[in-house]
Scaffold this active site. Structure first.
Site, PDB file in Angstrom:
ATOM      1  CG  ASP A  46      -2.011  -0.981   1.208  1.00 48.91           C
ATOM      2  OD1 ASP A  46      -2.034  -1.814   0.291  1.00 48.91           O
ATOM      3  OD2 ASP A  46      -2.860  -0.952   2.123  1.00 48.91           O
ATOM      4  CG  HIS A 191       2.261   0.018   4.445  1.00 47.55           C
ATOM      5  ND1 HIS A 191       2.086  -0.942   5.429  1.00 47.55           N
ATOM      6  CD2 HIS A 191       1.061   0.643   4.314  1.00 47.55           C
ATOM      7  CE1 HIS A 191       0.830  -0.899   5.869  1.00 47.55           C
ATOM      8  NE2 HIS A 191       0.188   0.057   5.215  1.00 47.55           N
TER       9      HIS A 191
END
Length: 232
Positions: A46, A191
């Site tokens: 992400d 991430h």
């Protein structure tokens, strides 16, 4: 009168925000959060793309022959189109993570659709020629109207959360968290950018170090690392 007003606001807020997110976290209704096929694992990333960390992540994934899914911010896709092209060119899936990292709890449904989902999809489609239809809302927080978008955008959460937005956690516990949590059908949340609220800016640097060792050790498990659209 004030009591009724406050009570009404609380009821609306609960119905709009808290109940939908609670339902998806507990039951998985309306979202995808884990696959059913043995030996399949989906790595998802992400908040990117990031000009420093995303290329290094792509190099690592290529080295280990891992296909992954990137939930990108539309604003960053707009800023770094060549990274979006590389993600697509190397066989990874691209999904949407809003135009900027704003919670769906803080926006009207029309704003989410127009300014985040459709806007980001338009940007990504203009770069790679394919329109994304997988969506992960920031922090995994949804509102009641997000359920009605499922025909256009499949909502994805996760079954294994790395906690990798914190540098210290990446250095001390991320490796064991991933190795202990990954199993058949896992959807792993990581991430490739540390620029969002609450994240450590340099956390992806340490995430990459932990992920490299994790991928080395996972080789012995005979797992297949797939995109979300290859998982059922």
């Amino acid at each position: 009168m004030l009591i009724y007003l406050v009570g009404g606001i609380l009821c609306i807020t609960t119905f709009y925000m808290f109940i939908p997110s609670l339902i998806t976290r507990i039951t998985g209704i309306g979202v995808f959060r884990k696959g059913t096929v043995k030996k399949q694992v989906a790595f998802t990333f992400d908040d990117g793309p990031h000009p420093q960390y995303t290329p290094k992540l792509l190099d690592l994934l290529k080295l280990h022959q891992v296909k992954a899914t990137f939930f990108v911010l539309g604003s960053k896709a707009e800023q770094y189109p060549e990274l979006i092209r590389r993600i697509d060119r190397e066989g990874h899936q691209i999904g949407i993570h809003n135009y900027c990292h704003t919670s769906n709890w803080l926006m009207l449904p029309s704003t989410i659709r127009r300014e985040h989902l459709d806007r980001s999809a338009d940007i990504i489609e203009s770069i790679v020629g394919t329109r994304p239809n997988y969506y992960r809302p920031p922090w995994g927080l949804i509102n009641i109207f997000d359920f009605f978008r499922r025909k256009q955008y499949r909502i994805v959460l996760w079954s294994v959360m790395g906690g990798d937005w914190r540098s210290r956690f990446c250095q001390t516990r991320l490796q064991s968290t991933l190795l202990g949590g990954i199993t058949d059908g896992s959807v792993v949340l990581l991430h490739d950018s540390g620029e969002t609220v609450g994240a450590d800016q340099h956390a992806p640097y340490f995430m990459l170090q932990a992920l490299e060792e994790v991928l080395n050790q996972l080789q012995t498990r005979n797992l297949q690392f797939v995109r979300l659209d290859e998982m059922s």
